[in-house]
Design a protein around this motif. Structure first.
Motif, PDB file in Angstrom:
ATOM      1  N   LYS A   1      13.929   4.958  18.713  1.00 45.99           N
ATOM      2  CA  LYS A   1      12.668   3.897  19.101  1.00 45.99           C
ATOM      3  C   LYS A   1      11.945   3.709  17.754  1.00 45.99           C
ATOM      4  O   LYS A   1      11.286   2.661  17.506  1.00 45.99           O
ATOM      5  CB  LYS A   1      12.175   4.330  19.994  1.00 45.99           C
ATOM      6  N   VAL A   2      11.462   4.837  17.105  1.00 46.26           N
ATOM      7  CA  VAL A   2      10.623   4.772  16.101  1.00 46.26           C
ATOM      8  C   VAL A   2      11.229   4.000  14.774  1.00 46.26           C
ATOM      9  O   VAL A   2      10.613   3.153  14.123  1.00 46.26           O
ATOM     10  CB  VAL A   2      10.296   6.180  15.380  1.00 46.26           C
ATOM     11  N   LYS A   3      12.396   4.292  14.776  1.00 46.92           N
ATOM     12  CA  LYS A   3      13.083   3.428  13.731  1.00 46.92           C
ATOM     13  C   LYS A   3      13.251   2.079  13.978  1.00 46.92           C
ATOM     14  O   LYS A   3      13.254   1.114  13.292  1.00 46.92           O
ATOM     15  CB  LYS A   3      14.803   3.988  13.597  1.00 46.92           C
ATOM     16  N   THR A   4      13.365   1.705  15.400  1.00 47.83           N
ATOM     17  CA  THR A   4      13.319   0.035  15.673  1.00 47.83           C
ATOM     18  C   THR A   4      12.060  -0.511  15.415  1.00 47.83           C
ATOM     19  O   THR A   4      12.169  -1.673  14.756  1.00 47.83           O
ATOM     20  CB  THR A   4      13.619   0.142  17.304  1.00 47.83           C
ATOM     21  N   ILE A   5      10.843   0.181  15.402  1.00 48.75           N
ATOM     22  CA  ILE A   5       9.802  -0.682  15.205  1.00 48.75           C
ATOM     23  C   ILE A   5       9.358  -0.781  13.816  1.00 48.75           C
ATOM     24  O   ILE A   5       8.433  -1.185  13.194  1.00 48.75           O
ATOM     25  CB  ILE A   5       8.727  -0.071  15.954  1.00 48.75           C
ATOM     26  N   LEU A   6      10.072   0.194  12.793  1.00 48.89           N
ATOM     27  CA  LEU A   6       9.813   0.233  11.319  1.00 48.89           C
ATOM     28  C   LEU A   6      10.650  -0.666  10.652  1.00 48.89           C
ATOM     29  O   LEU A   6      11.828  -1.026  10.987  1.00 48.89           O
ATOM     30  CB  LEU A   6      10.562   1.579  10.960  1.00 48.89           C
ATOM     31  N   LYS A   7       9.972  -1.350   9.716  1.00 46.48           N
ATOM     32  CA  LYS A   7      10.802  -2.332   8.695  1.00 46.48           C
ATOM     33  C   LYS A   7      11.684  -1.678   7.875  1.00 46.48           C
ATOM     34  O   LYS A   7      11.610  -0.551   7.686  1.00 46.48           O
ATOM     35  CB  LYS A   7       9.676  -3.329   7.938  1.00 46.48           C
ATOM     36  N   PRO A   8      12.732  -2.702   7.639  1.00 48.35           N
ATOM     37  CA  PRO A   8      13.820  -1.981   6.779  1.00 48.35           C
ATOM     38  C   PRO A   8      13.333  -1.049   5.766  1.00 48.35           C
ATOM     39  O   PRO A   8      14.137  -0.276   5.188  1.00 48.35           O
ATOM     40  CB  PRO A   8      14.866  -3.244   6.550  1.00 48.35           C
ATOM     41  N   GLU A   9      12.567  -1.849   5.038  1.00 43.82           N
ATOM     42  CA  GLU A   9      12.017  -0.945   3.816  1.00 43.82           C
ATOM     43  C   GLU A   9      10.839  -0.218   3.841  1.00 43.82           C
ATOM     44  O   GLU A   9      10.126   0.600   2.956  1.00 43.82           O
ATOM     45  CB  GLU A   9      11.770  -2.028   2.834  1.00 43.82           C
ATOM     46  N   GLY A  10      10.715   0.089   5.185  1.00 46.59           N
ATOM     47  CA  GLY A  10       9.490   0.911   5.589  1.00 46.59           C
ATOM     48  C   GLY A  10       9.640   2.426   5.631  1.00 46.59           C
ATOM     49  O   GLY A  10      10.657   3.009   5.058  1.00 46.59           O
ATOM     50  N   VAL A  11       8.464   3.103   5.798  1.00 42.14           N
ATOM     51  CA  VAL A  11       8.476   4.679   5.789  1.00 42.14           C
ATOM     52  C   VAL A  11       7.728   5.164   6.957  1.00 42.14           C
ATOM     53  O   VAL A  11       6.677   4.571   7.500  1.00 42.14           O
ATOM     54  CB  VAL A  11       7.852   5.095   4.559  1.00 42.14           C
ATOM     55  N   PHE A  12       8.534   6.376   7.564  1.00 45.27           N
ATOM     56  CA  PHE A  12       8.080   6.951   8.731  1.00 45.27           C
ATOM     57  C   PHE A  12       7.523   8.330   8.164  1.00 45.27           C
ATOM     58  O   PHE A  12       8.414   9.105   7.598  1.00 45.27           O
ATOM     59  CB  PHE A  12       9.113   7.377   9.662  1.00 45.27           C
ATOM     60  N   LEU A  13       6.331   8.771   8.438  1.00 44.68           N
ATOM     61  CA  LEU A  13       5.628   9.946   7.677  1.00 44.68           C
ATOM     62  C   LEU A  13       5.400  10.871   9.070  1.00 44.68           C
ATOM     63  O   LEU A  13       4.678  10.618   9.868  1.00 44.68           O
ATOM     64  CB  LEU A  13       4.507   9.590   6.995  1.00 44.68           C
ATOM     65  N   LEU A  14       5.746  12.132   8.968  1.00 46.76           N
ATOM     66  CA  LEU A  14       5.809  13.080  10.052  1.00 46.76           C
ATOM     67  C   LEU A  14       4.890  14.020   9.612  1.00 46.76           C
ATOM     68  O   LEU A  14       5.633  14.823   8.765  1.00 46.76           O
ATOM     69  CB  LEU A  14       7.028  13.445  10.686  1.00 46.76           C
TER      70      LEU A  14
END
Length: 686
Positions: free
Chosen positions: A587-600
């Motif tokens: 779900k996190v990946k779904t709301i992230l733009k294709p060129e975006g970054v998820f930081l944890l």
């Protein structure tokens, strides 16, 4: 013939004790507690005019020594062993005419009621109460009933014991239920080599007439003859207090031998409140030839700095001890609930106690130095206390850091040595001192002006790494004027979303925080201020992300998770396990733009669990970078949905320099210690 009993039941057998004392002969047999050790306690409760009964006297010298020093003369000694009674009559008959020895069973004594003012028991109860079987407990009840019968009202039953938990509990429960006052004394060691590592205790049970109804029980412990007894509320608390003293004695015994390979930790508690006052860590450093002056030292950690790596982590304390050059270093952390009268007051309070932790071979009369940073104990000012149904009790406090800087911190008291959020205070805001707070005990007014914090400074290293991670975004360089949509889950003090809002002029930041108390703390004490480009949603992050995934996919350039787990039983304190399960990460990946970054921000001490989390992240995000935070457990994970977004270290460094140059514009204060390129230098692809 073997002197040891074949079974615990032999301790109650007259035949066994006859054989024992015939074998042993005239040599006195002291179970434990020599007269010089017991004398201070006995003097408190035995008067010269008292008639004293010693039960299970054996061939101990205790009665003789009490008689010889004039403590009392009217002493009657009983024992079930005919052999030992004959020995003792021969030994004392002509020398001590007013003292008598009788063969008698403590379970059925021949004395009239209320015959004695004192009944003295040295090890007899311990020998009888060897287990908690029903038959054994019945025998003990019979013994206690006989002791109660022969004692006058106001008389004292003095029981010298090693205070095993079941023995102490049985004695306390029996006599307190009868309305007696129960006090437990720890016997001070004589300093000689002891037969037992465990300390000796004397239970003092004072007989009162039983009052009908539910009269309050009086239970006390006196761990030091120089101090007043401390009242406790229950048998369990009394047993726990004695157990703490026993554990401390075992610890001292351990430390008196060879140097410890592992660091030893213990709390010294305040007598009045029972809360920890000092936390001590004993750190041994290998030193083949210690000089005369570097055997032992005490290091007082300034208030508010106990969470720093050098003082708060095992490896840090090892480094501190090594650099200090002492064979044994005891670090002392001060607790926020306590008041301290400066370094001299702490030294006076701790000197006797810490000397008990000295290493073996410390030269006599050795002067032990007390060390600190800057020679003082630091300053800690609690500005606000609160409680949250989700986070528990918390405090906002101001502390002085290394140098002249002052910091404001949010601490959850369930994890009192973990800084939840931190901000640097501007120099114009004076830090209140402890003495001023002691005179004015009123809590700070909720109407105080907003905290004057330095919004340009990111105190947390993982926040700095997250800001640097924006260099991973696709497209042109992420300059401050580029439109940016950022989702931050976990508010804390609000410094991370506030920094992004202030330094990226076209950024729209949405913050999700489950605990409304944290929003109050952030706005009231950390200078956080929501606005058009900075909005806070009080919601469960799991629910909020799931709703966005269903309604508005691919809308965020960056998603940052900095949320702690409330479940302390899991080896991962950040984030909660549900935040790294595969369905939620998708779900996190779904709301992230294709060129975006998820930081944890990942804080995981369980190696197996950590590997499982990383494996799940790799399944969802093809490109995964990691950045360890030096000196901390934190590891920042940079996750991207496309493997084509890969950039090498040189490219990331160049993008970081460009971004930092754009952020360091006139009129925008910048902390010179924060170098974006450095935060990405040690990044690794997983």
């Amino acid at each position: 013939m073997e002197l040891l009993p074949r079974s615990p039941g032999d301790f109650g057998s007259a035949r066994y004790w006859d054989r024992f004392f015939r074998q042993r002969g005239q040599r006195p047999f002291e179970w434990y507690g020599a007269f010089p050790e017991l004398c201070p306690v006995l003097h408190k409760y035995v008067r010269p005019c008292d008639k004293v009964l010693v039960v299970g006297c054996g061939n101990s010298e205790l009665s003789e020594q009490m008689y010889d020093v004039g403590m009392c003369e009217g002493i009657v000694n009983i024992d079930i062993s005919d052999a030992v009674i004959r020995q003792m009559r021969e030994r004392s008959g002509s020398k001590r005419p007013k003292m008598s020895y009788l063969v008698m069973d403590v379970f059925q004594m021949d004395f009239p009621d209320a015959e004695f003012q004192v009944v003295l028991d040295k090890g007899t109860l311990d020998a009888i109460l060897t287990d908690e079987e029903e038959a054994t407990l019945a025998k003990v009840d019979k013994m206690f009933a006989e002791i109660s019968r022969v004692l006058q009202v106001g008389g004292r039953y003095l029981c010298v014991s090693l205070a095993q938990a079941h023995v102490l509990k049985k004695a306390v429960e029996y006599f307190s239920q009868e309305g007696w006052v129960v006090r437990v004394h720890q016997v001070a060691s004589s300093g000689d080599k002891q037969q037992f590592v465990l300390p000796i205790f004397v239970y003092v049970m004072t007989k009162f007439r039983k009052i009908p109804g539910s009269a309050p029980r009086i239970l006390e412990i006196c761990p030091d003859e120089q101090q007043k007894p401390m009242r406790v509320e229950s048998t369990e608390q009394l047993v726990a207090a004695v157990r703490d003293r026993q554990h401390y004695a075992l610890l001292r015994s351990q430390l008196s031998g060879t140097p410890c390979g592992e660091q030893v930790a213990l709390d010294l508690c305040d007598r009045e409140s029972g809360r920890p006052r000092y936390t001590l860590h004993v750190v041994d450093s290998p030193s083949e030839k210690p000089s005369r002056d570097n055997h032992f030292a005490i290091f007082i950690i300034p208030q508010g700095r106990e969470t720093e790596w050098l003082f708060g982590m095992e490896e840090g304390r090892k480094q501190l001890a090594s650099s200090a050059g002492f064979r044994r270093l005891v670090t002392v952390a001060l607790h926020r609930e306590q008041h301290y009268e400066g370094m001299a007051g702490i030294q006076a309070e701790l000197s006797a106690k810490v000397m008990e932790l000295a290493p073996p071979g410390l030269p006599a009369q050795q002067q032990v130095p007390f060390l600190s940073v800057g020679g003082d104990i630091g300053v800690r000012a609690v500005r606000h206390r609160g409680s949250s149904p989700l986070s528990g009790d918390y405090v906002v406090e101001d502390v002085r850091g290394d140098g002249s800087c002052h910091f404001r911190r949010l601490i959850f008291l369930r994890s009192r040595n973990v800084v939840q959020s931190e901000a640097r205070l501007l120099p114009s805001l004076p830090l209140q001192g402890q003495k001023k707070r002691r005179k004015d005990k009123k809590k700070p007014s909720p109407a105080e002006p907003p905290a004057a914090v330095d919004k340009s400074y990111l105190c947390c290293e993982h926040h700095k790494a997250m800001v640097a991670g924006l260099c991973l975004l696709g497209g042109p360089d992420p300059l401050p004027g580029t439109p940016l949509a950022v989702l931050v889950v976990g508010l804390g003090g609000g410094s991370l979303p506030l920094f992004i809002h202030d330094y990226f002029s076209q950024a729209h930041v949405a913050v999700v925080e489950i605990d409304p108390s944290m929003l109050e703390v952030a706005t009231g004490w950390f200078g956080f201020s929501p606005g058009d480009r900075l909005q806070v949603h009080v919601s469960d992050g799991l629910d909020y992300v799931a709703k966005l995934a269903a309604e508005a996919p691919a809308q965020y350039d960056a998603i940052m998770f900095d949320v702690d787990s409330k479940d302390l039983t899991v080896g991962m304190s950040c984030p909660p396990p549900a935040f790294v399960e595969k369905p939620f990460l998708q779900k996190v990946k779904t709301i992230l733009k294709p060129e975006g970054v998820f930081l944890l921000n990942l804080v995981c001490r369980d190696a197996q669990l950590k590997e499982s989390v990383l494996g799940t992240l790799r399944e969802v995000f093809p490109l995964l970078y990691a950045r360890r935070i030096a000196g901390e457990v934190n590891e920042i994970l940079f996750c991207q949905p496309s493997p084509e977004a890969h950039r090498d270290t040189a490219e990331l460094g160049a993008r970081a320099q460009a971004l930092e140059g754009a952020l360091r514009q006139p009129g925008c204060p910048w902390d010179s210690s924060y170098v974006l390129a450095d935060m990405l230098q040690a990044i690794q692809i997983l």
